[in-house]
Design an enzyme around this catalytic site. Structure first.
Site, short mmCIF file in Angstrom:
data_model
loop_
_atom_site.label_atom_id
_atom_site.label_comp_id
_atom_site.label_asym_id
_atom_site.label_seq_id
_atom_site.Cartn_x
_atom_site.Cartn_y
_atom_site.Cartn_z
N THR A 98 0.89 -1.19 0.02
CA THR A 98 -0.05 -0.18 0.01
C THR A 98 0.85 1.27 0.31
OG1 THR A 98 -1.72 -1.12 1.26
CG2 THR A 98 -1.82 1.24 1.29
N LYS A 173 -7.31 1.60 -3.42
CA LYS A 173 -6.98 1.12 -1.90
C LYS A 173 -7.30 2.40 -1.31
CE LYS A 173 -5.52 -1.25 1.70
NZ LYS A 173 -4.45 -1.80 1.69
N LYS A 241 -0.54 5.37 8.51
CA LYS A 241 0.35 5.40 7.27
C LYS A 241 -0.61 5.36 5.93
CE LYS A 241 1.39 2.36 4.42
NZ LYS A 241 1.87 1.20 3.68
#
Length: 289
Positions: A98, A173, A241
């Protein structure tokens, strides 16, 4: 059977690479920054370990990666000894990290210059999804490259979608994480309210989970939330994050994300409470203080 490499054997990569070997029957070479973990993987699944990403990628048909962030990804691909130096023309690099859409486009361009394919393919489903081989994979890249890689990715995924050109997987995502952030905060407040109202929370969830309020988070997290158990699932550090990536992209594309920004700050509070490795559903702990 394909010749594949897997770079990054963390909580996600370790079982994903395992499925490639056991379920897919592929010839797997692994690389991990901590060699002991790669040795443990080989002891459990067979195959072999490489000393560098370039060595792992040499002669492979498909090279997969699942590392921490943009910088880690550049290190294992473009730096000296990186995978791109070892890949042959016609091969495919599939990144499950990611990361940002920017690094995805950068790596796609670098791969094209070298004559091999690239997919940015972040995943959803967490550690349990990786271990059970039922991840959701959202990919960005060229259709031909995607179709060639799809049967191999299917070793650890139950849903695999091509979302658009390079970077589209990472953007999808981000959509996923934005939706989850709001859902978990809403569920936290709902459970907190139910408890303070003296309701039987199990009965409440049993009813509302069959209506419009239903969500995966409700079905799978309500009980551990009310039992104050968070030693599982997707860690708060990782979510922060991911949300930082979302908010940075929003600044770039002009999207307005007030709830996401607020929930990110709520997660910062959870970190200060000592919950850096708690599951993301630990947002409810802020409300119980």
């Amino acid at each position: 059977m394909a010749k594949v490499a897997f770079i990054g054997l963390g909580v996600m990569g370790f079982p994903m690479a395992g499925h490639l070997a056991r379920k897919g029957g592929h010839d797997v070479t692994v690389y991990n920054r901590t060699a002991e973990k790669a040795e443990r993987w080989v002891a459990e699944f067979g195959g072999r370990r490489a000393a560098t990403p370039a060595e792992a990628a040499a002669g492979r048909d498909f090279v997969f990666s699942c590392v921490g962030n943009d910088d880690d990804l550049r290190s294992v691909t473009l730096a000296e000894g990186g995978a791109f130096a070892g890949m042959r023309p016609g091969a495919t690099f599939v990144d499950h990290t990611t990361a940002s859409a920017t690094i995805a486009r950068e790596l796609a361009a670098a791969a094209a210059e070298r004559g091999f394919g690239f997919l940015d393919a972040p995943v959803s489903g967490g550690q349990a999804g990786a271990e059970n081989g039922v991840l959701t994979v959202m990919a960005g890249g060229e259709g031909e490259v995607f179709e060639a890689a799809r049967p191999v990715i299917a070793c650890y995924a139950r849903m695999i979608g091509l979302m658009g050109p390079a970077g589209a997987g990472q953007l999808t995502k981000m959509v996923n994480q934005i939706a989850i952030a709001g859902l978990v905060q809403g569920l936290s407040e709902a459970l907190h309210f139910a408890g303070r109202s003296g309701l039987d929370v199990e009965k409440v969830v049993g009813v509302i989970s069959k209506g419009a309020a239903q969500s995966w988070q409700m079905e799978n997290r309500w009980q551990t939330m009310v039992e104050d158990r968070f030693d599982h699932g997707f860690a708060v550090d990782w979510m922060r994050k991911d949300l930082a990536i979302c908010l940075d992209e929003a600044r770039r594309n002009g999207a307005t994300l007030p709830v996401t920004a607020l929930v990110d700050q709520f997660y910062a509070e959870v970190q200060k409470m000592g919950g850096r490795r708690w599951d993301t559903s630990s947002l409810i702990k802020r409300l119980a203080r």
